[in-house]
Design a protein around this motif. Structure first.
Motif, short mmCIF file in Angstrom:
data_model
loop_
_atom_site.label_atom_id
_atom_site.label_comp_id
_atom_site.label_asym_id
_atom_site.label_seq_id
_atom_site.Cartn_x
_atom_site.Cartn_y
_atom_site.Cartn_z
N UNK A 48 0.87 -1.28 -0.02
CA UNK A 48 0.06 -0.05 -0.07
C UNK A 48 0.78 1.26 0.07
N UNK A 49 0.37 2.18 -0.45
CA UNK A 49 0.95 3.48 -0.68
C UNK A 49 0.59 4.32 0.79
N UNK A 50 1.32 5.44 0.96
CA UNK A 50 1.27 6.20 2.31
C UNK A 50 -0.07 7.17 2.13
N UNK A 51 0.12 8.08 0.85
CA UNK A 51 -0.76 9.14 0.75
C UNK A 51 -1.55 9.33 -0.56
N UNK A 52 -2.66 9.88 -0.75
CA UNK A 52 -3.23 9.96 -1.76
C UNK A 52 -2.58 10.83 -3.13
N UNK A 53 -1.72 11.86 -2.83
CA UNK A 53 -0.95 12.14 -3.84
C UNK A 53 -0.15 11.23 -4.46
N UNK A 54 0.53 10.38 -3.66
CA UNK A 54 1.49 9.50 -4.28
C UNK A 54 0.68 8.62 -4.98
N UNK A 55 -0.65 8.20 -5.00
CA UNK A 55 -1.36 7.27 -5.79
C UNK A 55 -1.59 8.04 -7.04
N UNK A 56 -1.68 9.14 -6.97
CA UNK A 56 -2.08 9.99 -8.32
C UNK A 56 -0.64 10.10 -9.30
N UNK A 57 0.45 10.52 -8.22
CA UNK A 57 1.74 10.23 -8.87
C UNK A 57 2.05 9.11 -9.49
N UNK A 58 1.75 7.83 -8.94
CA UNK A 58 2.11 6.86 -9.36
C UNK A 58 1.26 6.40 -10.94
N UNK A 59 0.07 6.94 -10.78
CA UNK A 59 -0.94 6.81 -11.66
C UNK A 59 -0.67 7.23 -13.01
N UNK A 60 0.00 8.59 -12.88
CA UNK A 60 0.33 9.47 -13.87
C UNK A 60 1.46 8.84 -14.74
N UNK A 61 2.23 7.80 -14.04
CA UNK A 61 3.29 7.32 -14.68
C UNK A 61 2.80 6.19 -15.84
N UNK A 62 1.72 5.78 -15.94
CA UNK A 62 1.22 4.84 -16.77
C UNK A 62 0.28 5.31 -17.78
N UNK A 63 0.52 4.57 -18.86
CA UNK A 63 -0.35 5.27 -20.08
C UNK A 63 -1.69 4.61 -20.07
N UNK A 64 -2.53 5.36 -19.31
CA UNK A 64 -4.03 5.09 -19.17
C UNK A 64 -4.69 5.75 -19.97
N UNK A 65 -5.60 5.13 -20.69
CA UNK A 65 -6.33 5.66 -21.79
C UNK A 65 -7.83 5.34 -21.49
N UNK A 66 -8.13 3.96 -22.23
CA UNK A 66 -9.83 3.64 -21.97
C UNK A 66 -10.08 2.65 -21.01
N UNK A 67 -9.11 2.63 -19.83
CA UNK A 67 -9.52 1.72 -18.82
C UNK A 67 -9.78 2.75 -17.56
N UNK A 68 -10.22 2.43 -16.51
CA UNK A 68 -10.41 3.03 -15.31
C UNK A 68 -9.18 2.93 -14.34
N UNK A 69 -9.03 3.88 -13.81
CA UNK A 69 -8.08 3.85 -12.62
C UNK A 69 -8.62 4.03 -11.13
N UNK A 70 -8.47 3.31 -10.25
CA UNK A 70 -9.10 3.32 -8.93
C UNK A 70 -8.22 3.65 -7.75
N UNK A 71 -8.40 4.58 -7.24
CA UNK A 71 -7.42 4.84 -6.08
C UNK A 71 -8.13 4.61 -4.62
N UNK A 72 -7.76 3.53 -4.16
CA UNK A 72 -8.70 2.77 -3.20
C UNK A 72 -8.22 3.10 -1.67
#
Length: 267
Positions: free
Chosen positions: A44-68
């Motif tokens: 698990x990550x520690x903070x929500x901003x870290x989850x956003x930062x990690x997600x931004x490193x992926x090429x996410x186009x037509x799939x959902x990204x869930x921060x749980x």
């Protein structure tokens, strides 16, 4: 799916929690050096901003990204300044979306507000969380916020704020709005647009200043009867802001009539 720890203070809220079973019921202590991809305490990550930062490193186009997020009080802020989803993909922030009665155990209370959106191309869906910030839950300055799972808004300021054009907030499922201070609003917009065609519950301790507040050309569209024990003024509109209820019975709650200061309006 990216998973976020219980608290940015690092302590487990439910020390008897386990890492087994459905992820939304697990309790984790995270680390921002993790990848956040596995449903384990060690990933698990520690903070929500870290989850956003990690997600931004992926090429996410037509799939959902869930921060749980996990059970507990999250005292950091999710600040989104740039889009990272293209096509039909959605960014989802999820607490307990399986049992709406337990969403109050998944608390976002930091950052003042906990979620701030600052780019017109950002779209975010919220599911099954409670907001307990001192001055607002969501400040949407430009993007789109969709409430797609029951959320509990217990704030002393502005629970939902569409603070700029073309900001849009769509309340798509019934939610709870609780005033914890005499300074509280229910739905608040400055230049943006808020739409709700569902039956929300408004509760006040002690009272809302205004259940609905629309300023600077902002529009609140609320076309279903609301429920709850809401006291205070029904609405306030000014500087070309407006409230549109289409005269639906019970759409405007409060024990005093609101005020529309021209060119503000209410229909």
């Amino acid at each position: 799916t990216f998973r976020v720890s219980t608290t940015s203070g690092g302590a487990d809220v439910n020390t008897s929690g386990t890492v087994t079973g459905a992820p939304v019921y697990s309790v984790w202590t995270g680390n921002d050096n993790n990848d956040g991809l596995a449903a384990t305490r060690g990933n698990a990550l520690f903070t929500m901003n870290a989850a956003v930062a990690v997600a931004q490193t992926y090429d996410i186009a037509n799939v959902n990204c869930t921060i749980q997020i996990c059970q507990g009080v999250h005292s950091d802020q999710m600040n989104i300044d740039a889009p990272f989803l293209t096509g039909t993909g959605k960014l989802i922030v999820q607490g307990n979306n399986l049992n709406s009665a337990l969403c109050s155990n998944y608390v976002l209370s930091g950052g003042n507000p906990p979620i701030s959106i600052n780019h017109p191309s950002v779209s975010i869906t919220l599911q099954g969380v409670r907001f307990g910030g001192s001055n607002g839950a969501i400040s949407n300055f430009a993007g789109l916020v969709y409430i797609g799972g029951m959320c509990d808004f217990g704030c002393s300021g502005q629970p939902i704020s569409a603070a700029g054009s073309p900001a849009v907030i769509n309340v798509g499922v019934p939610c709870i709005f609780t005033a914890t201070s005499a300074l509280a609003f229910g739905l608040c917009t400055f230049s943006g647009r808020i739409a709700s065609n569902v039956t929300n519950e408004f509760l006040d301790v002690p009272a809302f200043t205004w259940a609905l507040f629309a300023n600077t050309g902002g529009i609140i569209q609320i076309q279903s009867a609301q429920s709850g024990s809401c006291t205070g003024a029904q609405y306030s509109t000014n500087n070309a802001g407006g409230v549109y209820s289409n005269a639906v019975s019970g759409a405007l709650l409060g024990n005093t009539v609101g005020t529309a200061t021209s060119p503000g309006w209410k229909t």
